[in-house]
Design a protein around this motif. Structure first.
Motif, PDB file in Angstrom:
ATOM      1  N   ARG A  43       0.284   2.812  17.129  1.00 35.06           N
ATOM      2  CA  ARG A  43       0.345   3.648  15.927  1.00 35.06           C
ATOM      3  C   ARG A  43       0.501   2.734  14.730  1.00 35.06           C
ATOM      4  NH1 ARG A  43       5.248   7.383  14.601  1.00 35.06           N
ATOM      5  NH2 ARG A  43       5.903   5.411  13.753  1.00 35.06           N
ATOM      6  N   GLU A  44      -0.479   2.846  13.829  1.00 29.74           N
ATOM      7  CA  GLU A  44      -0.466   2.042  12.605  1.00 29.74           C
ATOM      8  C   GLU A  44       0.611   2.536  11.651  1.00 29.74           C
ATOM      9  OE1 GLU A  44      -2.110  -0.624  11.820  1.00 29.74           O
ATOM     10  OE2 GLU A  44      -3.593  -0.683  13.420  1.00 29.74           O
ATOM     11  N   VAL A  45       0.911   1.745  10.650  1.00 31.50           N
ATOM     12  CA  VAL A  45       1.888   2.121   9.628  1.00 31.50           C
ATOM     13  C   VAL A  45       1.444   3.393   8.908  1.00 31.50           C
ATOM     14  CG1 VAL A  45       3.039   1.352   7.511  1.00 31.50           C
ATOM     15  CG2 VAL A  45       2.599  -0.277   9.343  1.00 31.50           C
ATOM     16  N   ASP A  46       0.127   3.574   8.712  1.00 33.22           N
ATOM     17  CA  ASP A  46      -0.389   4.762   8.022  1.00 33.22           C
ATOM     18  C   ASP A  46      -0.418   6.007   8.914  1.00 33.22           C
ATOM     19  OD1 ASP A  46      -2.536   4.350   9.723  1.00 33.22           O
ATOM     20  OD2 ASP A  46      -3.971   3.863   8.136  1.00 33.22           O
ATOM     21  N   GLY A  47       0.006   5.887  10.186  1.00 37.25           N
ATOM     22  CA  GLY A  47       0.091   7.043  11.071  1.00 37.25           C
ATOM     23  C   GLY A  47      -1.066   7.191  12.041  1.00 37.25           C
ATOM     24  N   ARG A  48      -2.182   6.484  11.814  1.00 41.53           N
ATOM     25  CA  ARG A  48      -3.296   6.556  12.759  1.00 41.53           C
ATOM     26  C   ARG A  48      -2.851   6.001  14.100  1.00 41.53           C
ATOM     27  NH1 ARG A  48      -7.423   3.312  12.217  1.00 41.53           N
ATOM     28  NH2 ARG A  48      -6.236   1.819  11.014  1.00 41.53           N
ATOM     29  N   SER A  49      -3.315   6.646  15.167  1.00 40.66           N
ATOM     30  CA  SER A  49      -2.937   6.150  16.491  1.00 40.66           C
ATOM     31  C   SER A  49      -4.117   6.266  17.445  1.00 40.66           C
ATOM     32  CB  SER A  49      -1.719   6.915  17.016  1.00 40.66           C
ATOM     33  OG  SER A  49      -2.006   8.286  17.115  1.00 40.66           O
ATOM     34  N   ARG A  90       3.459  -1.984  12.965  1.00 46.19           N
ATOM     35  CA  ARG A  90       2.871  -1.083  13.954  1.00 46.19           C
ATOM     36  C   ARG A  90       3.858  -0.848  15.093  1.00 46.19           C
ATOM     37  NH1 ARG A  90      -2.349  -3.272  16.383  1.00 46.19           N
ATOM     38  NH2 ARG A  90      -0.991  -5.034  16.682  1.00 46.19           N
TER      39      ARG A  90
END
Length: 191
Positions: free
Chosen positions: A11-17, A99
């Motif tokens: 999961r990236e810092v921007d919320g994408r996973s 992350r």
């Protein structure tokens, strides 16, 4: 083909996973290919029951914040197949760039859930049976004891030679008969 998925979820810092890695069990549990989840975990989440999806993601968020094990039991299915119970366990790791990465497993726990449910139902039935037995034993004692006293004393009074009044004997006969009828009813109810 085993009913287990070994996975790495990022999961990236921007919320994408997405699932950076998933074993071939992804096919047997969800009917998905590794390529279909390598850019987003949305295809996998689409297989999760609508009522369980928010809980699953909430537990992942809790795991990320507390750095504790991500565990969940949820319903999922492959395509239009039947809903099955799955259990997820994954250990989180925080990367230096912010992350979060989870390494874990998802297993098909449908049979175990059925066994657990059957054990809970059996335990509930056993508790109900014990309660019923205790109730019957208590009621048998609590009702029969005073009733036996009433019947016994009516017999003693009726046999008393000092009692010569015919009406009193008739009334004691009514008490005795009524007591016997109640005792019969109690026995039938308890049986």
């Amino acid at each position: 083909a085993a009913p287990i998925v070994l996975f790495e979820c990022v999961r990236e810092v921007d919320g994408r996973s997405w699932l950076n890695y998933a074993s071939a069990g992804l096919v047997s549990l969800y009917g998905l290919t590794v390529e279909s989840v390598s850019f987003s975990d949305a295809p996998w989440l689409a297989c999760v029951h609508d009522d369980d999806r928010a809980m699953l993601m909430s537990r992942r968020e809790t795991s990320a914040q507390s750095r504790t094990l991500w565990t969940a039991q949820f319903r999922a299915r492959a395509g239009k197949g039947p809903w099955r119970h799955h259990r997820l366990r994954a250990q989180p790791y925080a990367e230096p760039d912010g992350r979060m990465v989870w390494y874990g497993t998802i297993v098909d726990a449908t049979e175990q859930v059925a066994v657990d449910d059957a054990e809970r139902e059996r335990d509930a039935a056993e508790r109900a049976n014990r309660s019923k037995s205790e109730f019957l034993a208590r009621m048998s004692h609590e009702l029969r004891t005073p009733l036996n006293a009433i019947i016994g004393f009516s017999q003693l009074l009726d046999a008393d030679p000092a009692l010569t009044d015919a009406k009193a004997h008739q009334r004691l006969g009514i008490i005795h008969t009524a007591g016997e009828q109640l005792l019969t009813l109690i026995d039938e109810v308890l049986d």
